[in-house]
Write an enzyme that holds these catalytic residues in place. Structure first.
Site, PDB file in Angstrom:
ATOM      1  N   ARG A   1      58.666  20.662 -29.784  1.00 61.21           N
ATOM      2  CA  ARG A   1      57.855  19.772 -30.627  1.00 61.21           C
ATOM      3  C   ARG A   1      58.585  19.460 -31.924  1.00 61.21           C
ATOM      4  NH1 ARG A   1      53.169  19.418 -28.022  1.00 61.21           N
ATOM      5  NH2 ARG A   1      52.570  21.259 -26.806  1.00 61.21           N
ATOM      6  N   ASP A   2      58.502  18.181 -32.320  1.00 56.31           N
ATOM      7  CA  ASP A   2      59.098  17.754 -33.581  1.00 56.31           C
ATOM      8  C   ASP A   2      58.382  18.442 -34.748  1.00 56.31           C
ATOM      9  OD1 ASP A   2      60.915  14.990 -34.399  1.00 56.31           O
ATOM     10  OD2 ASP A   2      59.711  15.952 -35.966  1.00 56.31           O
ATOM     11  N   ILE A   3      59.174  18.853 -35.739  1.00 53.60           N
ATOM     12  CA  ILE A   3      58.602  19.566 -36.889  1.00 53.60           C
ATOM     13  C   ILE A   3      57.778  18.628 -37.781  1.00 53.60           C
ATOM     14  CG2 ILE A   3      60.503  19.248 -38.537  1.00 53.60           C
ATOM     15  CD1 ILE A   3      60.326  22.292 -39.076  1.00 53.60           C
TER      16      ILE A   3
ATOM     17  N   ASN B   1      67.268   7.204 -31.424  1.00 56.04           N
ATOM     18  CA  ASN B   1      67.850   6.576 -32.604  1.00 56.04           C
ATOM     19  C   ASN B   1      69.360   6.761 -32.598  1.00 56.04           C
ATOM     20  OD1 ASN B   1      65.328   5.791 -33.726  1.00 56.04           O
ATOM     21  ND2 ASN B   1      65.011   7.889 -34.452  1.00 56.04           N
TER      22      ASN B   1
ATOM     23  N   VAL C   1      69.765  13.762 -37.079  1.00 58.09           N
ATOM     24  CA  VAL C   1      70.378  14.923 -36.425  1.00 58.09           C
ATOM     25  C   VAL C   1      71.385  14.397 -35.413  1.00 58.09           C
ATOM     26  CG1 VAL C   1      70.008  16.991 -35.044  1.00 58.09           C
ATOM     27  CG2 VAL C   1      68.286  16.310 -36.738  1.00 58.09           C
TER      28      VAL C   1
ATOM     29  N   HIS D   1      69.200  13.019 -28.849  1.00 64.39           N
ATOM     30  CA  HIS D   1      67.882  13.513 -28.465  1.00 64.39           C
ATOM     31  C   HIS D   1      66.972  12.331 -28.207  1.00 64.39           C
ATOM     32  CE1 HIS D   1      68.254  13.239 -32.840  1.00 64.39           C
ATOM     33  NE2 HIS D   1      67.003  12.801 -32.848  1.00 64.39           N
TER      34      HIS D   1
ATOM     35  N   HIS E   1      63.134  11.044 -28.288  1.00 66.45           N
ATOM     36  CA  HIS E   1      61.787  11.285 -28.814  1.00 66.45           C
ATOM     37  C   HIS E   1      60.771  10.842 -27.764  1.00 66.45           C
ATOM     38  CE1 HIS E   1      62.891  11.582 -33.236  1.00 66.45           C
ATOM     39  NE2 HIS E   1      63.965  10.976 -32.772  1.00 66.45           N
TER      40      HIS E   1
HETATM   41  P1  5GP Z   1      66.300  11.447 -35.598  1.00 62.91           P
HETATM   42  O1  5GP Z   1      65.827  10.879 -36.916  1.00 62.91           O
HETATM   43  O2  5GP Z   1      67.681  12.034 -35.708  1.00 62.91           O
HETATM   44  O3  5GP Z   1      66.158  10.494 -34.464  1.00 62.91           O
HETATM   45  O4  5GP Z   1      65.285  12.604 -35.256  1.00 62.91           O
HETATM   46  C1  5GP Z   1      65.425  13.912 -35.707  1.00 62.91           C
HETATM   47  C2  5GP Z   1      64.086  14.568 -35.580  1.00 62.91           C
HETATM   48  O5  5GP Z   1      64.260  15.963 -35.689  1.00 62.91           O
HETATM   49  C3  5GP Z   1      63.098  14.159 -36.686  1.00 62.91           C
HETATM   50  O6  5GP Z   1      61.956  13.561 -36.095  1.00 62.91           O
HETATM   51  C4  5GP Z   1      62.785  15.479 -37.378  1.00 62.91           C
HETATM   52  O7  5GP Z   1      61.437  15.589 -37.789  1.00 62.91           O
HETATM   53  C5  5GP Z   1      63.158  16.510 -36.349  1.00 62.91           C
HETATM   54  N1  5GP Z   1      63.599  17.780 -36.898  1.00 62.91           N
HETATM   55  C6  5GP Z   1      64.490  17.952 -37.913  1.00 62.91           C
HETATM   56  N2  5GP Z   1      64.675  19.266 -38.148  1.00 62.91           N
HETATM   57  C7  5GP Z   1      63.873  19.923 -37.265  1.00 62.91           C
HETATM   58  C8  5GP Z   1      63.640  21.311 -37.023  1.00 62.91           C
HETATM   59  O8  5GP Z   1      64.192  22.208 -37.663  1.00 62.91           O
HETATM   60  N3  5GP Z   1      62.769  21.621 -36.019  1.00 62.91           N
HETATM   61  C9  5GP Z   1      62.136  20.653 -35.278  1.00 62.91           C
HETATM   62  N4  5GP Z   1      61.303  21.071 -34.323  1.00 62.91           N
HETATM   63  N5  5GP Z   1      62.346  19.342 -35.485  1.00 62.91           N
HETATM   64  C10 5GP Z   1      63.202  18.979 -36.467  1.00 62.91           C
END
Ligand code: 5GP
Length: 117
Positions: free
Chosen positions: A29-31, A87, A96, A100, A102
Site C-alpha cells: 500500500r502507498d504511504i 509515472n 522513486v 512501479h 500504481h
Molecule cells: P511516483 O511519484 O514515483 O510515481 O510514486 C512513488 C510513490 O511511492 C508515491 O505515491 C509515494 O507516496 C510512495 N512512497 C514513497 N515512499 C514510500 C514509503 O516509504 N512507503 C510506501 N508504502 N510508499 C511510499
C-alpha cells in the site's frame, strides 16, 4: 541503478503493508494514498524508469499489470473499476526511481492529465 526506498521495503529493512509478493514483484500500500485503494506493484528486476525497459523485458511490465488486475478481482473491485498508472520522470512526477505501477480504486476517480493539475 541506485538503491531506493522500494528496495529497502523488498529487503524488509523498512516496514510496508505488503499485499502480494511472488518471484517477480512485490506489492504494498502507498504511504500517501491518492484513492481509497492505492497499491504499488514493484518488479524485483531493477529499472529506474520506463525508459530503461528494453523491448525484450516487456514481460516485466505486463506481469505488473496482470497482477494488479488479479488483485482487483481478489478484492472484488474489478467490475467497479480501477486505474493503473506508471509515472516516468519529472513531468509525470516520478519520485522513486525504481519502476512501479500504481493501482488506484475504491471510488470514482477524477480525470487526469491536465497540465499543472
Ligand atoms: P511516483 O511519484 O514515483 O510515481 O510514486 C512513488 C510513490 O511511492 C508515491 O505515491 C509515494 O507516496 C510512495 N512512497 C514513497 N515512499 C514510500 C514509503 O516509504 N512507503 C510506501 N508504502 N510508499 C511510499
Amino acid at each position: 541503478m541506485s538503491d531506493t526506498i522500494f528496495h529497502k521495503i523488498m529487503r524488509r529493512e523498512i516496514p510496508a503493508d505488503i499485499v502480494y509478493e511472488d518471484d517477480d514483484m512485490i506489492a504494498f500500500r502507498d504511504i500517501a494514498p491518492q484513492a481509497p485503494v492505492h497499491v504499488l506493484f514493484v518488479p524485483k528486476r531493477d529499472f529506474s524508469t520506463l525508459n530503461d525497459v528494453p523491448a525484450d523485458s516487456a514481460v516485466v511490465i505486463g506481469k505488473l499489470a496482470v497482477a494488479a488486475a488479479a488483485y482487483a478481482k481478489r478484492e472484488g473491485f474489478d467490475e467497479a473499476g480501477y486505474r493503473i498508472v506508471m509515472n516516468c520522470n519529472g513531468d509525470a512526477g516520478q519520485t522513486v526511481f525504481q519502476i512501479h505501477l500504481h493501482l488506484l480504486a475504491g471510488a470514482p476517480l477524477g480525470h487526469f492529465g491536465t497540465p499543472g493539475r
